[in-house]
Scaffold this active site. Structure first.
Site, PDB file in Angstrom:
ATOM      1  N   LYS A  44      36.132  45.490  38.342  1.00  0.00           N
ATOM      2  CA  LYS A  44      36.564  44.262  37.658  1.00  0.00           C
ATOM      3  C   LYS A  44      35.915  44.199  36.266  1.00  0.00           C
ATOM      4  CE  LYS A  44      37.695  39.687  37.268  1.00  0.00           C
ATOM      5  NZ  LYS A  44      37.754  38.355  37.815  1.00  0.00           N
ATOM      6  N   ARG A  96      44.200  43.225  31.407  1.00  0.00           N
ATOM      7  CA  ARG A  96      43.681  42.420  32.501  1.00  0.00           C
ATOM      8  C   ARG A  96      44.781  42.097  33.527  1.00  0.00           C
ATOM      9  NH1 ARG A  96      38.740  38.122  31.527  1.00  0.00           N
ATOM     10  NH2 ARG A  96      38.655  37.360  33.641  1.00  0.00           N
ATOM     11  N   HIS A 106      50.946  33.848  44.951  1.00  0.00           N
ATOM     12  CA  HIS A 106      51.082  32.500  44.397  1.00  0.00           C
ATOM     13  C   HIS A 106      52.288  31.787  44.991  1.00  0.00           C
ATOM     14  CE1 HIS A 106      48.517  33.685  40.679  1.00  0.00           C
ATOM     15  NE2 HIS A 106      47.783  33.300  41.706  1.00  0.00           N
ATOM     16  N   HIS A 119      49.317  39.351  43.408  1.00  0.00           N
ATOM     17  CA  HIS A 119      49.175  37.913  43.183  1.00  0.00           C
ATOM     18  C   HIS A 119      50.489  37.181  42.913  1.00  0.00           C
ATOM     19  CE1 HIS A 119      44.965  38.783  43.342  1.00  0.00           C
ATOM     20  NE2 HIS A 119      44.605  37.547  43.012  1.00  0.00           N
ATOM     21  N   ARG A 156      28.286  21.857  23.943  1.00  0.00           N
ATOM     22  CA  ARG A 156      29.064  22.977  23.385  1.00  0.00           C
ATOM     23  C   ARG A 156      28.618  24.335  23.927  1.00  0.00           C
ATOM     24  NH1 ARG A 156      28.490  19.849  18.907  1.00  0.00           N
ATOM     25  NH2 ARG A 156      30.411  18.778  18.345  1.00  0.00           N
ATOM     26  N   HIS A 185      43.243  32.380  49.928  1.00  0.00           N
ATOM     27  CA  HIS A 185      43.778  33.154  48.805  1.00  0.00           C
ATOM     28  C   HIS A 185      43.891  34.655  49.128  1.00  0.00           C
ATOM     29  CE1 HIS A 185      44.539  34.369  44.720  1.00  0.00           C
ATOM     30  NE2 HIS A 185      43.441  35.106  44.710  1.00  0.00           N
ATOM     31  N   GLU A 220      40.428  41.296  47.990  1.00  0.00           N
ATOM     32  CA  GLU A 220      40.207  41.548  46.560  1.00  0.00           C
ATOM     33  C   GLU A 220      39.463  42.884  46.355  1.00  0.00           C
ATOM     34  OE1 GLU A 220      41.603  39.700  44.238  1.00  0.00           O
ATOM     35  OE2 GLU A 220      41.782  37.658  45.012  1.00  0.00           O
ATOM     36  N   GLU A 278      42.501  38.318  28.241  1.00  0.00           N
ATOM     37  CA  GLU A 278      43.834  38.560  28.771  1.00  0.00           C
ATOM     38  C   GLU A 278      44.876  38.574  27.657  1.00  0.00           C
ATOM     39  OE1 GLU A 278      44.229  36.137  32.205  1.00  0.00           O
ATOM     40  OE2 GLU A 278      45.682  37.470  33.121  1.00  0.00           O
ATOM     41  N   LYS A 289      35.987  33.741  33.443  1.00  0.00           N
ATOM     42  CA  LYS A 289      36.999  32.693  33.493  1.00  0.00           C
ATOM     43  C   LYS A 289      36.390  31.507  34.221  1.00  0.00           C
ATOM     44  CE  LYS A 289      41.552  34.867  33.680  1.00  0.00           C
ATOM     45  NZ  LYS A 289      42.743  35.019  34.539  1.00  0.00           N
ATOM     46  N   ASN A 310      46.251  41.197  38.566  1.00  0.00           N
ATOM     47  CA  ASN A 310      47.186  40.325  39.274  1.00  0.00           C
ATOM     48  C   ASN A 310      47.973  41.061  40.356  1.00  0.00           C
ATOM     49  OD1 ASN A 310      46.446  38.172  37.751  1.00  0.00           O
ATOM     50  ND2 ASN A 310      48.134  38.364  36.281  1.00  0.00           N
TER      51      ASN A 310
HETATM   52  N1  LIG Z   1      37.069  32.771  37.779  1.00  0.00           N
HETATM   53  C1  LIG Z   1      37.734  33.732  38.353  1.00  0.00           C
HETATM   54  O1  LIG Z   1      37.974  34.773  37.770  1.00  0.00           O
HETATM   55  C2  LIG Z   1      38.163  33.553  39.778  1.00  0.00           C
HETATM   56  C3  LIG Z   1      38.605  34.654  40.514  1.00  0.00           C
HETATM   57  C4  LIG Z   1      38.928  34.468  41.852  1.00  0.00           C
HETATM   58  C5  LIG Z   1      38.826  33.208  42.419  1.00  0.00           C
HETATM   59  N2  LIG Z   1      38.399  32.161  41.646  1.00  0.00           N
HETATM   60  C6  LIG Z   1      38.275  30.815  42.228  1.00  0.00           C
HETATM   61  O2  LIG Z   1      37.316  30.886  43.281  1.00  0.00           O
HETATM   62  C7  LIG Z   1      37.630  29.912  44.257  1.00  0.00           C
HETATM   63  C8  LIG Z   1      37.627  30.598  45.596  1.00  0.00           C
HETATM   64  O3  LIG Z   1      36.356  31.160  45.833  1.00  0.00           O
HETATM   65  P1  LIG Z   1      35.760  31.267  47.299  1.00  0.00           P
HETATM   66  O4  LIG Z   1      36.724  31.993  48.127  1.00  0.00           O
HETATM   67  O5  LIG Z   1      34.393  31.772  47.180  1.00  0.00           O
HETATM   68  O6  LIG Z   1      35.817  29.761  47.799  1.00  0.00           O
HETATM   69  P2  LIG Z   1      34.694  28.626  47.945  1.00  0.00           P
HETATM   70  O7  LIG Z   1      33.785  28.616  46.808  1.00  0.00           O
HETATM   71  O8  LIG Z   1      35.445  27.388  48.217  1.00  0.00           O
HETATM   72  O9  LIG Z   1      33.892  29.090  49.244  1.00  0.00           O
HETATM   73  C9  LIG Z   1      34.528  29.183  50.489  1.00  0.00           C
HETATM   74  C10 LIG Z   1      33.726  28.474  51.575  1.00  0.00           C
HETATM   75  O10 LIG Z   1      32.609  29.257  51.910  1.00  0.00           O
HETATM   76  C11 LIG Z   1      31.409  28.484  51.839  1.00  0.00           C
HETATM   77  N3  LIG Z   1      30.349  29.426  51.481  1.00  0.00           N
HETATM   78  C12 LIG Z   1      30.212  30.139  50.336  1.00  0.00           C
HETATM   79  N4  LIG Z   1      29.189  30.989  50.438  1.00  0.00           N
HETATM   80  C13 LIG Z   1      28.652  30.828  51.662  1.00  0.00           C
HETATM   81  C14 LIG Z   1      27.582  31.456  52.356  1.00  0.00           C
HETATM   82  N5  LIG Z   1      26.894  32.463  51.827  1.00  0.00           N
HETATM   83  N6  LIG Z   1      27.293  31.023  53.598  1.00  0.00           N
HETATM   84  C15 LIG Z   1      28.043  30.022  54.168  1.00  0.00           C
HETATM   85  N7  LIG Z   1      29.074  29.427  53.573  1.00  0.00           N
HETATM   86  C16 LIG Z   1      29.377  29.827  52.327  1.00  0.00           C
HETATM   87  C17 LIG Z   1      31.712  27.415  50.842  1.00  0.00           C
HETATM   88  O11 LIG Z   1      30.894  26.288  51.039  1.00  0.00           O
HETATM   89  C18 LIG Z   1      33.176  27.126  51.138  1.00  0.00           C
HETATM   90  O12 LIG Z   1      33.262  26.240  52.228  1.00  0.00           O
HETATM   91  C19 LIG Z   1      38.937  29.300  43.862  1.00  0.00           C
HETATM   92  O13 LIG Z   1      38.703  28.076  43.217  1.00  0.00           O
HETATM   93  C20 LIG Z   1      39.521  30.303  42.875  1.00  0.00           C
HETATM   94  O14 LIG Z   1      40.378  29.710  41.935  1.00  0.00           O
HETATM   95  C21 LIG Z   1      38.063  32.321  40.362  1.00  0.00           C
HETATM   96 ZN   LIG Z   2      42.706  36.649  43.483  1.00  0.00          ZN
END
Ligand SMILES: NC(=O)c1ccc[n+]([C@@H]2O[C@H](COP(=O)([O-])OP(=O)(O)OC[C@H]3O[C@@H](n4cnc5c(N)ncnc54)[C@H](O)[C@@H]3O)[C@@H](O)[C@H]2O)c1
Ligand SMILES: [Zn+2]
Length: 556
Positions: A420, A435, A446, A442, A314, A459, A378, A430, A336, A439
């Protein structure tokens, strides 16, 4: 002794033994001693609770500030300050300038037990207000969590559970000797200079640290945030192979037991299947409620590990160590967490804030170039919706930022994360619509991502195109002049981001946008700009304008 350590200041929550420890330290050092709460009682002739009742908290804080100011004028004095004193920035600044701040820490259960024992042993004293509520333990937990970011600014933290007053006093003296030998550059590592911002939501307050080489400070910062026990690092193969052993070493040196669990990189891993594999691992290693989950990686790892932290037992404490630009400025801030469902992204999840976020910008040097570029979208988005000055900063430093020049990079990430944090602090879940401005860009993004089965665009690339679309729409609705549209487009291009697309059927893009709309039963809420740095939300955007804009974006 270092000039800085002319006084010793003992802070911490009620029931951590501040006053007794301060007295003991003073005795052993042959210094003077003052307890600011006692001093106020002496001066006013009233118990603290009565001052609160009769004159209000503001009056009490005023008396407290004055007492602290006077105490700071003295030398070789041990000052025990009230549990809320350090929240006041004026007090903190003064105390930090004139002395070494030591925070006494204890688990909520320990605090409850101590306060309870104290109240029982002296029934003539007023019951502490903390105990005079329905669920005192929960109250202690909440209040303590809300003060944690301020306690985290202390120079040194001592966990007092299971220690006697004498043993804690010994630790305070040891800390003062250790720190008086460190030079000021090392000392600064313990100050708040790398706090980018504090996220303050109704459920939790926590610091976001941004800096170069900060990974080395992870253990220290965690201890200062009152975390202890076993840390389970969750990371993907790419990141763990680069930083895993270093982070494990840092945590072990700081006294944590460490386990690591590695998952394959890629969005497919953000699933219930992998969440279950992590639960299995935690069960096997007998993880407990006070142990810690560490998300070391990009946003994928952060969302997945955070979801596990939110649900296992939990809810467990967790720490975000973002290593991608997207994760540093976006995914790690705001709480999130979640996993994907085969039918849709992020369909399963929760709001669950971490205990701290620590972003070491140096890790970006190993991030693949395309991922890095995508992350800048971003960053730019945060400027566009709320901060024109930040946009100017980005415009003026494109080359140095894309080359990852340390100081500027740190500034850009810290500012972006702070924007942020500011938005999510106002609207954690949200619910209030604030919040929604995050978007920006976005809606079209999307549509583009879904139309290409999430395979063609990263993205941030889709968001960049979406932002261009949003400004063009804003212009069509006479909200924004064309110069601003061009200004944003030029900035995106300088950071290497796409500003249009080709080879897509426009209805494939609008279909997922319409689907989003239907589930809500309302019109699409477009985030548009009425100026650079000023977002507006509009639900009255005509469909033909959207199509016309998509047509423009699709032109070669
Ligand atoms: N929770 C939220 O508010 C929120 C906001 C934006 C995005 N997200 C989520 O985040 C994800 C996207 O995040 P991302 O773009 O970081 O993708 P990711 O976590 O998939 O990382 C992208 C790639 O970079 C590599 N990587 C990461 N750090 C590295 C480093 N320092 N050196 C070498 N390689 C590295 C990873 O292994 C991966 O292959 C999605 O799932 C998205 O939905 C969440
Ligand atoms: Zn985004």
């Amino acid at each position: 002794m270092d000039r800085r350590i002319t006084n010793l200041i003992i802070t911490g929550f009620s029931g951590t033994g501040k006053s007794l420890v301060a007295m003991e330290v003073a005795l052993r050092l042959n210094w003077n001693f003052i307890d600011t709460d006692d001093e106020i009682v002496k001066q006013t002739g009233k118990p603290i609770a009565e001052i609160f009742r009769q004159d209000g908290e503001d009056k009490f804080r005023e008396l407290e500030r004055e007492t602290i100011r006077k105490a700071c004028q003295r030398r070789q004095i041990v000052i025990a300050i009230g549990g809320g004193a350090i929240v006041d920035p004026q007090n903190y600044e003064l105390l930090a300038k004139t002395g070494l701040i030591v925070c006494l820490e204890a688990k909520p259960e320990t605090i409850y037990e101590r306060l309870f024992r104290e109240a029982a042993s002296s029934p003539d004293r007023e019951v502490r207000p903390l105990l005079a509520v329905d669920n005192p333990l929960e109250r202690i937990r909440q209040l303590k969590a809300s003060r944690q970011p301020y306690y985290a600014k202390a120079d040194w933290t001592i966990h007092t559970d299971g220690l006697s007053v004498g043993e804690v006093a010994e630790e305070v003296i040891r800390a003062s000797r250790l720190l008086s030998r460190t030079d000021s550059s090392q000392l600064s590592a313990f100050s708040d200079k790398d706090i980018a911002c504090v996220v303050e939501t109704k459920t939790q307050s926590y610091p976001v640290f941004v800096g170069q080489g900060l990974l080395d400070k992870l253990g220290e910062k965690m201890k200062k945030t009152a975390l202890s026990g076993t840390a389970t690092i969750i990371s993907d193969e790419n990141v763990l192979s680069l930083y895993g052993s270093r982070v494990e070493g840092i945590l072990k040196d700081a006294g944590f037991a460490v386990n690591s669990f590695v998952v394959p990189p890629g969005e497919e891993t953000k699933s219930m299947d992998y969440a279950i594999k992590i639960y299995d691992f935690l069960v096997e290693h007998r993880a407990e409620r006070d142990d810690i989950i560490i998300a070391l990686g990009g946003g994928m790892v952060g969302d997945l590990a955070g979801f596990v932290a939110a649900t296992f037992l939990r809810g467990m404490p967790w720490v975000q160590v973002p290593t991608s630009l997207v994760a540093m400025v976006d995914a790690s801030v705001g709480g999130k967490v979640g996993v994907n469902h085969p039918e849709g992204k992020n369909l399963i999840g929760a709001f669950y804030q971490p205990n701290l976020v620590l972003a070491d910008c140096q890790t970006l040097t190993t991030l693949p170039q395309r991922e890095l570029t995508s992350g800048w979208a971003e960053v730019i988005k945060h400027g566009m919706i709320l901060d024109e000055e930040f946009v100017q900063f980005l415009e003026g430093n494109v080359n140095r930022l894309t080359k990852l020049e340390p100081e500027l990079l740190t500034r850009a990430i810290a500012r972006s994360a702070a924007i942020k944090a500011q938005v999510v602090s106002q609207d954690e879940k949200e619910r209030e619509g604030k919040r929604t401005i995050l978007n920006y860009g976005h809606t079209i993004a999307h549509g583009l991502e879904a139309a290409t089965q999430y395979k063609r665009f990263l993205h941030g690339e889709a968001v960049a195109i979406g932002m261009v679309g949003a400004t063009k729409l804003s212009q069509r609705l006479s909200l924004l002049p064309s110069a601003a549209v061009e200004r944003q487009q030029a900035l995106l291009q300088k950071f290497g981001l796409p500003t249009g697309f080709s080879g897509l059927d426009l209805t494939e893009i609008t279909r997922p946008m319409e689907l989003d709309k239907k589930t809500k039963g309302k019109a699409i809420r477009w985030v548009l700009l009425q100026d650079i740095g000023k977002a507006v939300i509009r639900s009255d955007v005509p469909q033909q304008e959207v199509l016309a804009v998509l047509q423009e974006l699709a032109e070669p």
